[in-house]
Design a protein around this motif. Structure first.
Motif, short mmCIF file in Angstrom:
data_model
loop_
_atom_site.label_atom_id
_atom_site.label_comp_id
_atom_site.label_asym_id
_atom_site.label_seq_id
_atom_site.Cartn_x
_atom_site.Cartn_y
_atom_site.Cartn_z
N VAL A 1 0.84 -1.21 0.00
CA VAL A 1 0.00 0.00 0.00
C VAL A 1 0.87 1.25 0.00
CG1 VAL A 1 -1.65 1.36 1.35
CG2 VAL A 1 -1.99 -1.11 1.08
N ALA A 2 1.93 1.25 0.82
CA ALA A 2 2.80 2.41 0.90
C ALA A 2 3.47 2.69 -0.44
CB ALA A 2 3.85 2.19 1.99
N MET A 3 3.95 1.65 -1.12
CA MET A 3 4.61 1.85 -2.41
C MET A 3 3.63 2.31 -3.48
SD MET A 3 7.54 -1.12 -2.58
CE MET A 3 6.51 -2.49 -2.03
N ASP B 1 1.24 7.91 -6.61
CA ASP B 1 0.10 8.83 -6.69
C ASP B 1 -1.15 8.11 -7.17
OD1 ASP B 1 1.53 11.05 -5.79
OD2 ASP B 1 2.25 11.50 -7.82
N MET B 2 -1.27 6.85 -6.81
CA MET B 2 -2.40 6.05 -7.24
C MET B 2 -3.64 6.40 -6.41
SD MET B 2 -2.75 1.89 -7.46
CE MET B 2 -1.53 1.73 -8.76
N TYR C 1 -3.14 0.63 -14.76
CA TYR C 1 -3.04 1.97 -14.15
C TYR C 1 -1.84 2.72 -14.71
CZ TYR C 1 -1.70 5.54 -10.81
OH TYR C 1 -1.32 6.73 -10.23
N TRP C 2 -0.69 2.04 -14.80
CA TRP C 2 0.51 2.74 -15.24
C TRP C 2 0.45 3.10 -16.73
CZ3 TRP C 2 3.27 5.51 -12.43
CH2 TRP C 2 4.47 6.05 -12.89
N THR C 3 -0.24 2.32 -17.51
CA THR C 3 -0.47 2.68 -18.92
C THR C 3 -1.24 3.99 -19.00
OG1 THR C 3 -0.45 0.37 -19.63
CG2 THR C 3 -1.54 1.95 -21.09
#
Length: 290
Positions: free
Chosen positions: A63-65, A70-71, A95-97
């Protein structure tokens, strides 16, 4: 700690001990609990103290990572609640895409703004050839919506699709569909925008609109014959901010020619969007003028 037959007290860590193991602060753990991302294994009913299991360490670090990316919290929840690692990885990839696409758009916008601020606007506007065209009177069926820039591409495709389907009951499509902007559409301003499809039969169009009711603010109107100043752009140029430069190029041309605006600007989509390649012309950016 109160008696609780369902909890193995020997397997529990105080919030301080768990925070040290997870390399997080107690404040962060309380936040994750409040957000529903990482609940304590046990909360003492009398003292309110939080206790965690050592097995929760991996989830806490994950969760921290993810937060460092900025998710949004909803996306984090989707990943940590995924049924297995492969599904979680797929959700992170999706998400990263989206992030990389947004960053690419912001990078292009930054380049565009650098050009404007450094006085190179004329170079950018010079890429667009502006011409005029006379468009005859036409009957159009329309759908209007207040929409922000991020929602615009999806709404344009969906609304024009609905109108094109309806046009089959209105004598068919007679000219290229277009989207008229009655006010600014941006990240902060929501228009409204109006999708329009020209059709052959006015009476049938009015009957079709009557059957639609008011669910999507569907209307029919007759556009008068008009002259337009326009520039033709490719599929790649439809993306923001290239399309902004196209609009501004036409505006500059109108001012230089001593013409006046005669109505809202528009995007006219004359080509098959799905079949077009990035460098294929697909759209006219146009302003009615007099």
């Amino acid at each position: 700690m109160t008696e609780d037959d369902t909890v193995d007290e020997e397997d529990l860590l105080t919030i301080g001990a768990f925070a040290a193991r997870a390399r997080l602060s107690a404040k962060a753990l309380r936040l994750y609990d409040r957000l529903g991302l990482l609940a304590p294994a046990y909360v003492d009913e009398v003292s309110g103290y939080r206790y965690y299991r050592a097995a929760q360490t991996e989830r806490a670090r994950l969760v921290a990572m993810l937060r460092q990316l900025d998710m949004p919290l909803a996306r984090i929840a989707e990943i940590v609640e995924a049924p297995d690692g492969a599904a979680a990885a797929d959700r992170l990839t999706a998400y990263w895409t989206d992030v990389e696409a947004r960053l690419a758009g912001q990078r292009t916008l930054a380049e565009y703004l650098r050009g404007r601020l450094s006085g190179r606007s004329s170079e950018m506007y010079g890429k667009f050839v502006v011409e005029t065209v006379d468009v005859p009177e036409q009957v159009v069926i329309t759908e209007t919506r207040h929409v922000l820039a991020g929602e615009l591409p999806a709404w344009i495709g969906e609304s024009l699709g609905r109108l094109a389907s309806g046009a089959r009951e209105c004598g068919g499509i007679t000219a290229a569909p277009f989207v008229a902007y009655h006010s600014e559409v941006s990240l902060e301003s929501d228009g409204p925008a109006e999708s329009c499809v020209p059709v052959a039969d006015e009476a049938a169009a009015r009957a079709w609109v009557e059957r639609q009711g008011r669910a999507r603010d569907t209307k029919v109107r007759v556009e008068p014959a008009q002259r337009f100043a326009y520039t033709r752009i490719t599929k790649a140029q439809v993306a923001h901010p290239q399309i902004v430069a196209a609009f501004e190029a036409v505006e500059q041309w109108i001012a230089a020619e001593g013409l006046e605006y005669a109505g809202p600007c528009r995007e006219v989509y004359f080509a098959d969007w799905e079949a077009a390649g990035p460098e294929d012309p697909v759209c006219d950016v146009a302003f009615p003028v007099k």
